[in-house]
Design a protein around this motif. Sequence first.
Motif, PDB file in Angstrom:
ATOM      1  N   ALA A  41      50.485  42.520  24.488  1.00 18.75           N
ATOM      2  CA  ALA A  41      51.460  43.421  25.120  1.00 18.75           C
ATOM      3  C   ALA A  41      50.772  44.304  26.164  1.00 18.75           C
ATOM      4  N   GLY A  42      49.608  44.845  25.825  1.00 18.17           N
ATOM      5  CA  GLY A  42      48.883  45.670  26.783  1.00 18.17           C
ATOM      6  C   GLY A  42      48.488  44.884  28.021  1.00 18.17           C
ATOM      7  N   GLN A  43      47.979  43.673  27.810  1.00 15.43           N
ATOM      8  CA  GLN A  43      47.570  42.895  28.966  1.00 15.43           C
ATOM      9  C   GLN A  43      48.779  42.457  29.794  1.00 15.43           C
ATOM     10  N   THR A  44      49.880  42.166  29.156  1.00 13.97           N
ATOM     11  CA  THR A  44      51.089  41.781  29.894  1.00 13.97           C
ATOM     12  C   THR A  44      51.559  42.924  30.787  1.00 13.97           C
ATOM     13  N   MET A  88      52.580  26.685  34.854  1.00 15.60           N
ATOM     14  CA  MET A  88      51.255  27.100  35.292  1.00 15.60           C
ATOM     15  C   MET A  88      50.896  28.454  34.677  1.00 15.60           C
ATOM     16  N   LEU A  89      51.837  29.364  34.669  1.00 16.10           N
ATOM     17  CA  LEU A  89      51.592  30.686  34.105  1.00 16.10           C
ATOM     18  C   LEU A  89      51.296  30.597  32.612  1.00 16.10           C
ATOM     19  N   LEU A  90      52.051  29.801  31.888  1.00 11.72           N
ATOM     20  CA  LEU A  90      51.831  29.671  30.450  1.00 11.72           C
ATOM     21  C   LEU A  90      50.448  29.090  30.166  1.00 11.72           C
ATOM     22  N   VAL A  91      50.073  28.047  30.888  1.00 11.27           N
ATOM     23  CA  VAL A  91      48.744  27.448  30.706  1.00 11.27           C
ATOM     24  C   VAL A  91      47.664  28.472  31.038  1.00 11.27           C
ATOM     25  N   SER A  92      47.851  29.210  32.118  1.00 12.33           N
ATOM     26  CA  SER A  92      46.884  30.226  32.511  1.00 12.33           C
ATOM     27  C   SER A  92      46.767  31.320  31.453  1.00 12.33           C
ATOM     28  N   ALA A  93      47.891  31.752  30.904  1.00 10.94           N
ATOM     29  CA  ALA A  93      47.881  32.829  29.917  1.00 10.94           C
ATOM     30  C   ALA A  93      47.230  32.398  28.602  1.00 10.94           C
ATOM     31  N   PHE A 135      58.300  36.217  34.403  1.00  7.80           N
ATOM     32  CA  PHE A 135      56.849  36.373  34.447  1.00  7.80           C
ATOM     33  C   PHE A 135      56.375  37.111  33.201  1.00  7.80           C
ATOM     34  N   ALA A 136      57.002  38.233  32.890  1.00  5.00           N
ATOM     35  CA  ALA A 136      56.579  39.061  31.759  1.00  5.00           C
ATOM     36  C   ALA A 136      56.698  38.304  30.437  1.00  5.00           C
ATOM     37  N   LEU A 137      57.812  37.629  30.219  1.00  4.85           N
ATOM     38  CA  LEU A 137      58.011  36.911  28.955  1.00  4.85           C
ATOM     39  C   LEU A 137      57.036  35.751  28.801  1.00  4.85           C
ATOM     40  N   GLY A 186      52.180  33.514  26.276  1.00  2.63           N
ATOM     41  CA  GLY A 186      50.878  32.866  26.401  1.00  2.63           C
ATOM     42  C   GLY A 186      49.743  33.730  25.892  1.00  2.63           C
ATOM     43  N   ARG A 187      49.751  35.004  26.238  1.00  2.01           N
ATOM     44  CA  ARG A 187      48.686  35.903  25.789  1.00  2.01           C
ATOM     45  C   ARG A 187      48.769  36.135  24.284  1.00  2.01           C
ATOM     46  N   ALA A 188      49.975  36.186  23.719  1.00  2.00           N
ATOM     47  CA  ALA A 188      50.118  36.345  22.267  1.00  2.00           C
ATOM     48  C   ALA A 188      49.535  35.129  21.550  1.00  2.00           C
ATOM     49  N   ILE A 189      49.814  33.945  22.059  1.00  2.00           N
ATOM     50  CA  ILE A 189      49.233  32.732  21.463  1.00  2.00           C
ATOM     51  C   ILE A 189      47.707  32.827  21.494  1.00  2.00           C
ATOM     52  N   ARG A 190      47.176  33.176  22.653  1.00  2.00           N
ATOM     53  CA  ARG A 190      45.714  33.253  22.806  1.00  2.00           C
ATOM     54  C   ARG A 190      45.102  34.322  21.899  1.00  2.00           C
ATOM     55  N   PHE A 191      45.623  35.542  21.969  1.00  2.00           N
ATOM     56  CA  PHE A 191      45.003  36.643  21.256  1.00  2.00           C
ATOM     57  C   PHE A 191      45.220  36.578  19.744  1.00  2.00           C
ATOM     58  N   VAL A 192      46.369  36.103  19.298  1.00  2.00           N
ATOM     59  CA  VAL A 192      46.577  35.945  17.853  1.00  2.00           C
ATOM     60  C   VAL A 192      45.645  34.865  17.319  1.00  2.00           C
TER      61      VAL A 192
END
Length: 166
Positions: free
Chosen positions: A46-49, A113-118, A142-144, A149-155
């Motif tokens: 959430a912070g990074q988003t 592309m955004l999802l893969v990048s995140a 973009f935000a969602l 993507g970041r939640a998947i990565r960080f969790v």
Amino acid sequence: MIAVLVAAAVGLLSAFLPFTPAEPYLIAAVTTTSTPPVALGVAAAAGQTVGKVLIFLGARGAIRSTWLRQRLSRRPATAPRHPGRLGTVLARPKAAGARLVEVLERPRQSNGMLLVSAVTGFPPLLAASVYLGRTPMRPAAFALTCLLGRAIRFVTVALAPQLAGY
């Protein structure tokens, strides 16, 4: 609770400063506190988003500014070029890159592309945020997508120490 707030702050900071990644903090917080890994991962995401959305909106505003458009539209005077063999060889990748950019400006491809990048970090999310700021992608999409993507990565990173037996 404090570890979750710090995870969100580290995520926000790492959105702007790529040399301060959130992943080491997540691993350290999971191994040294009793904070649930999922809460830490979601907070960092959430912070990074929030930070990436600010970058996305900033790029969108800068590209649409009249001042910058006038500067970019000025072409420097250059001597005529004779491409020769090297110019011909370099023209092919340039044309392929132009086609790739054209494809990526379509909403479905941009979201992918955004999802893969995140999730993976390739292409770098900072670069993707700036690039996508000049496309017709909606800020909410973009935000969602970035948050998912970041939640998947960080969790996943936050759960790694438990999976490794720590």
